[in-house]
Design a protein around this motif. Structure first.
Motif, short mmCIF file in Angstrom:
data_model
loop_
_atom_site.label_atom_id
_atom_site.label_comp_id
_atom_site.label_asym_id
_atom_site.label_seq_id
_atom_site.Cartn_x
_atom_site.Cartn_y
_atom_site.Cartn_z
N GLN A 116 -26.32 -18.96 21.23
CA GLN A 116 -25.82 -20.05 22.05
C GLN A 116 -25.25 -21.13 21.15
N ALA A 117 -23.98 -21.45 21.37
CA ALA A 117 -23.33 -22.52 20.61
C ALA A 117 -23.62 -23.85 21.30
N PRO A 118 -23.70 -24.91 20.53
CA PRO A 118 -23.90 -26.23 21.13
C PRO A 118 -22.76 -26.58 22.08
N ALA A 119 -23.09 -27.31 23.10
CA ALA A 119 -22.09 -27.74 24.07
C ALA A 119 -21.09 -28.68 23.43
N GLY A 120 -19.86 -28.60 23.87
CA GLY A 120 -18.86 -29.58 23.49
C GLY A 120 -18.21 -29.41 22.14
N ILE A 121 -18.47 -28.30 21.44
CA ILE A 121 -17.84 -28.15 20.12
C ILE A 121 -16.58 -27.30 20.18
N GLY A 122 -16.21 -26.88 21.38
CA GLY A 122 -14.98 -26.12 21.53
C GLY A 122 -15.16 -24.65 21.19
N LYS A 123 -14.03 -23.97 21.04
CA LYS A 123 -14.04 -22.54 20.74
C LYS A 123 -14.48 -22.35 19.28
N VAL A 124 -15.52 -21.57 19.09
CA VAL A 124 -16.07 -21.37 17.76
C VAL A 124 -16.43 -19.91 17.51
N MET A 132 -29.07 -31.98 30.68
CA MET A 132 -28.79 -32.89 29.59
C MET A 132 -30.03 -33.08 28.72
N LYS A 133 -31.20 -32.99 29.32
CA LYS A 133 -32.45 -33.16 28.57
C LYS A 133 -32.50 -32.18 27.40
N GLU A 134 -32.20 -30.89 27.68
CA GLU A 134 -32.26 -29.88 26.65
C GLU A 134 -31.24 -30.15 25.54
N ARG A 135 -30.06 -30.62 25.93
CA ARG A 135 -29.01 -30.92 24.95
C ARG A 135 -29.44 -32.05 24.03
N ILE A 136 -29.99 -33.12 24.58
CA ILE A 136 -30.45 -34.25 23.76
C ILE A 136 -31.57 -33.80 22.84
N GLN A 137 -32.50 -33.03 23.36
CA GLN A 137 -33.62 -32.56 22.54
C GLN A 137 -33.14 -31.63 21.43
N ALA A 138 -32.16 -30.79 21.73
CA ALA A 138 -31.62 -29.90 20.70
C ALA A 138 -30.93 -30.70 19.60
N LEU A 139 -30.16 -31.71 19.98
CA LEU A 139 -29.50 -32.55 18.98
C LEU A 139 -30.52 -33.31 18.14
N MET A 140 -31.57 -33.79 18.76
CA MET A 140 -32.61 -34.49 18.01
C MET A 140 -33.27 -33.55 17.01
N THR A 141 -33.54 -32.32 17.43
CA THR A 141 -34.15 -31.33 16.53
C THR A 141 -33.21 -31.01 15.38
N GLU A 142 -31.92 -30.77 15.69
CA GLU A 142 -30.94 -30.44 14.65
C GLU A 142 -30.81 -31.57 13.63
N GLN A 143 -30.97 -32.81 14.08
CA GLN A 143 -30.81 -33.97 13.19
C GLN A 143 -32.14 -34.49 12.67
N ASP A 144 -33.21 -33.75 12.93
CA ASP A 144 -34.56 -34.15 12.49
C ASP A 144 -34.91 -35.57 12.94
#
Length: 192
Positions: A94-102, A1-13
């Motif tokens: 790698q697609a972000p987690a939780g966005i479904g089939k993309v 989960m750490k990596e996911r939170i950090q990735a979201l923070m980076t994506e959202q600046d």
């Protein structure tokens, strides 16, 4: 989960300080929650998810790898999709987690600056009828097969649509075959 939170923070600046303000926790305590030094309870999980505009399930989900199908034009001439053997593409990302089939595509052109930049990777869902995507940023397929990254608006007559750019002229009264809503954009780091 750490990596996911950090990735979201980076994506959202977002900085850790920005996120701590949003969840009303001290920076040091939030840092310990994210790194796992402190146990995260459900209340904190939901607060962090809400602050990052995702669901708690999205924070807990595993990432998926998807093939990049091709390029999508943001004002530039595009290379058609699906020129690769089934299951292959330009590359795999790698697609972000939780966005479904993309599906993923690489942005080319600059008509959607500053929202989308050259070489960003957009992730988008299944194609829908254009009327179902009005007002949304989409990967749009025109009748001639070309694909664009645009905001879709109604045109001057039924069956016609305007493709709106952020900083270029609107492509008016286009025949749109389908539109796929953009679910995520992965910013590609630029050299300074």
């Amino acid at each position: 989960m750490k990596e996911r939170i950090q990735a979201l923070m980076t994506e959202q600046d977002l900085t850790l300080e920005d996120l701590s303000e949003r969840v009303d926790l001290s920076t040091s305590y939030l840092s310990r929650l994210i790194t796992g030094e402190r146990n995260m309870d459900v209340r904190h999980l939901y607060a962090i998810a809400a602050a990052l505009n995702v669901s708690a399930a999205d924070l807990l989900a595993e990432n998926q790898n998807v093939a990049v199908a091709g390029f999508v034009g943001a004002g530039a001439q595009v290379i058609p999709f699906d020129d690769y053997p089934l299951g292959h593409g330009l590359t795999e990302v790698q697609a972000p987690a939780g966005i479904g089939k993309v599906v993923a595509a690489v942005v080319t052109g600059d008509s959607m600056l500053p929202r989308y930049e050259e070489n960003d990777i957009v992730f988008f869902g299944a194609a829908v009828g254009p009327s179902d995507a009005i007002g949304s940023e989409c990967v749009v397929t025109l009748a001639d097969g070309s694909k664009y990254l645009k905001k879709l608006e109604p045109g001057s007559a039924p069956g016609l649509f305007n493709l709106v750019s952020h900083n270029a002229s609107t492509m008016r009264d286009q025949r749109v075959e389908s539109a796929a809503l953009v679910k995520w954009v992965s910013r590609q780091r630029r050299a300074a």
